[in-house]
Design a protein around this motif. Structure first.
Motif, short mmCIF file in Angstrom:
data_model
loop_
_atom_site.label_atom_id
_atom_site.label_comp_id
_atom_site.label_asym_id
_atom_site.label_seq_id
_atom_site.Cartn_x
_atom_site.Cartn_y
_atom_site.Cartn_z
N LEU A 147 0.74 -1.36 -0.22
CA LEU A 147 -0.16 0.49 0.26
C LEU A 147 1.46 1.91 -0.30
O LEU A 147 0.75 2.05 -0.74
N GLU A 148 2.04 0.97 0.83
CA GLU A 148 2.82 2.33 0.90
C GLU A 148 3.01 2.45 -0.95
O GLU A 148 3.89 3.51 -1.01
N LYS A 149 3.92 1.62 -1.59
CA LYS A 149 4.33 2.36 -2.54
C LYS A 149 3.21 2.86 -3.71
O LYS A 149 4.01 3.38 -4.61
N LEU A 150 2.23 1.76 -3.82
CA LEU A 150 1.35 2.30 -4.19
C LEU A 150 0.86 4.43 -3.95
O LEU A 150 0.40 4.69 -5.29
N ASN A 151 1.26 4.42 -2.58
CA ASN A 151 1.19 5.93 -2.44
C ASN A 151 2.07 6.45 -2.42
O ASN A 151 1.92 7.72 -2.14
N GLU A 152 2.88 6.36 -3.08
CA GLU A 152 4.28 7.38 -3.22
C GLU A 152 4.01 8.08 -4.52
O GLU A 152 2.78 8.33 -5.16
N PRO A 153 4.09 9.44 -4.02
CA PRO A 153 3.91 10.75 -5.24
C PRO A 153 4.05 10.14 -6.72
O PRO A 153 3.34 10.85 -7.19
N ALA A 154 5.32 9.71 -7.18
CA ALA A 154 5.78 9.11 -7.83
C ALA A 154 4.55 8.63 -9.28
O ALA A 154 4.47 8.78 -10.38
N HIS A 200 -10.34 0.79 -4.47
CA HIS A 200 -9.50 0.42 -3.86
C HIS A 200 -8.25 -0.15 -4.79
O HIS A 200 -8.48 0.57 -5.12
N LEU A 201 -6.88 0.63 -4.29
CA LEU A 201 -5.92 0.55 -5.14
C LEU A 201 -5.89 1.39 -5.87
O LEU A 201 -6.44 2.59 -5.73
N GLY A 202 -4.45 1.61 -6.62
CA GLY A 202 -4.12 2.44 -7.64
C GLY A 202 -4.63 3.86 -7.31
O GLY A 202 -4.99 4.52 -6.36
#
Length: 509
Positions: free
Chosen positions: A38-45, A158-160
């Motif tokens: 989840l943290e990876k999906l929330n990256e600003p990039a 969800h997600l993404g």
């Protein structure tokens, strides 16, 4: 004629936290996803793509956003010209078997009551063509931030990072349909049995292709930089339009003497089309060395025995019924491994040897079809197998062409499709004279040298022209409606035979 300007620029992803809104949150499916994911999906990039219209220079009118695991399988001009003109966004769509909006978006939420979306609609892919000016005028980035903020306060998907884009552009974008294949495996596995047989220009993700037994279709050609450059744009357009991928072109550039400026200029043109296999050949021309260099380049490109090789002289445009790859794949299914063609000599209306123009379709510049190869070149002087205007057009990777490239080397080991396709032969142009003069000397002891002598003799006897009024040549105006079929689809399975028995009596009548 279109003029394309390419801009290069760098977007520093380290600056993403200062650009992307902090009012965002990624929700998992009932806490089934790990905190790390989840943290990876929330990256600003991941959200920076929505800010590019504000970041990029104003001189850029449109731009194409792609993930790094994407294949460009065709000419992108078709996408840039056709899409994102009336709408600020055009996007690829995933297969509904792979992703539907109901799997990501909470359609029961009251915030979506006025949004024209259905749970069964396909997801947008990560192939985005954005009209920067329209996007900015419509305040799309600010609107996407509104949806991100709403989701951060209360779960809406969800997600993404794509749901806010999907919601914001509900039925207000242009889908690219079959020009983009983005399915994480499903459509690639089912519809792209051979990638090159499709209309798709962009394929994502690349990892979807890793398990596929792709049979590539290659094009090999030798281009004389002294004689063939006027023909080159027509040659490239013809085979690219026929569906051969640019990175499957095997191009040998021949120069009798070193000319780095010309070589780099032509190489740059080829690379601008996406062609990467380019080999320089400096020295005296001979068909023997050309054949050896073709073999070397095929080896360098790792052409496999399962692949097809389309064999084309620089002055020949082969005519196939549809996309070349789909036709050749049907050949493979029916057991054939080589295809021959009957070539038609294309000539100007009065027989003059003129230079080829890039401002007119080549078939319009050469409206006549004549029997020059049999009646002037006289290929049967040595009782050669080339006593009819027949040419090898394509063969499987485990075969090889003979030295002249007219046939496969050992026909007893091949199963040749018994119907001749058609190829248009644009040999009779102004640079021909110098080419024949050279061949007359270099290959004087071979059939090619004899053929060159015959051509020069005919031209000298007719004031430098092809004598289109000579009844032996049977010149006629090309008529596509009554022309011999360009090709035929294989219906019956291959039956091995030792000799090609093709009735040529009705050809050209």
């Amino acid at each position: 004629m279109y003029f394309w300007t390419c801009f290069s620029f760098v977007v520093n992803f380290r600056e993403a936290p200062d650009i992307v809104t902090r009012n965002r949150k990624v929700w998992g499916y009932r806490n089934e996803h790990s905190l790390g994911a989840l943290e990876k999906l929330n990256e600003p990039a991941n959200y920076l793509r929505f800010y590019l219209p504000q970041i990029l220079p104003a001189r850029i009118k449109k731009f194409l956003y792609l993930d790094v695991d994407t294949i460009i399988a065709g000419d992108l001009r078709r996408i840039f010209l056709s899409f994102a003109n009336k709408y600020s966004l055009s996007a690829g769509l995933q297969s509904v078997q792979t992703c539907t909006l109901g799997k990501q978006i909470l359609f029961g939420d009251s915030r979506l009551q006025s949004i024209d979306l259905k749970a069964s609609d396909p997801c947008i892919s990560s192939v985005l063509l954005i009209n920067r000016e329209l996007w900015s005028k419509e305040n799309r980035t600010e609107r996407i931030e509104y949806w991100l903020d709403s989701n951060a306060k209360k779960k809406l998907w969800h997600l993404g990072s794509f749901p806010p884009l999907i919601i914001e552009f509900a039925n207000q974008f242009e889908p690219m349909n079959d020009l983009v294949a983005d399915n994480k495996g499903y459509r690639v596995a089912n519809h792209l049995a051979d990638l090159t047989a499709t209309e798709s220009i962009i394929v994502h993700p690349v990892k979807s292709l890793s398990f596929l037994p792709l049979r590539r279709v290659w094009l090999q050609a030798t281009i004389s930089l002294a004689h063939d450059l006027p023909m080159l744009p027509h040659f490239l357009s013809h085979y690219l339009d026929a569906g051969i991928l640019p990175h499957n072109f095997l191009m040998i550039l021949h120069l009798a003497e070193r000319n780095d400026t010309l070589f780099y200029k032509v190489s740059a043109l080829l690379r601008s089309k996406g062609i990467i296999y380019i080999k320089k050949w400096i020295g005296q021309y001979s068909s023997k060395e050309m054949n050896e260099r073709r073999q070397t380049l095929r080896k360098k490109a790792e052409v496999s025995s399962d692949d097809w090789v389309v064999h084309a002289d620089s002055d020949m445009l082969h005519q196939f019924p549809a996309k070349i790859a789909s036709f050749l794949d049907q050949m493979r299914r029916m057991g054939y491994d080589a295809v021959y063609g009957y070539y038609q000599d294309r000539v100007t209306a009065d027989g003059t040897l003129q230079n080829i123009s890039n401002h007119e379709k080549i078939e319009q510049q050469f409206p006549l079809v004549c029997h020059i190869s049999t009646q002037v070149v006289q290929l049967n002087r040595y009782n050669s197998s080339l006593n009819i205007p027949m040419k090898l057009l394509a063969y499987r990777g485990y075969l090889q062409e003979n030295q002249g490239g007219g046939r496969v080397r050992n026909e007893k080991e091949a199963c040749i499709f018994p119907t001749l396709l058609r190829t248009d032969h644009y040999k009779w142009v102004w640079p021909l004279v110098a080419k024949m003069e050279l061949r007359k000397v270099v290959e004087r002891d071979l059939p090619f040298g004899y053929q060159a002598t015959n051509v020069l003799s005919h031209l000298n006897s007719n004031k430098g022209r092809i004598n289109v009024s000579d009844p032996r040549l049977n010149c006629r105006k090309y008529d596509s409606d009554s022309e011999i079929p360009a090709s035929a689809w294989p219906i019956n399975q291959c039956k091995k035979y030792e000799k090609i028995d093709i009735d040529m009596s009705n050809l050209g009548k």
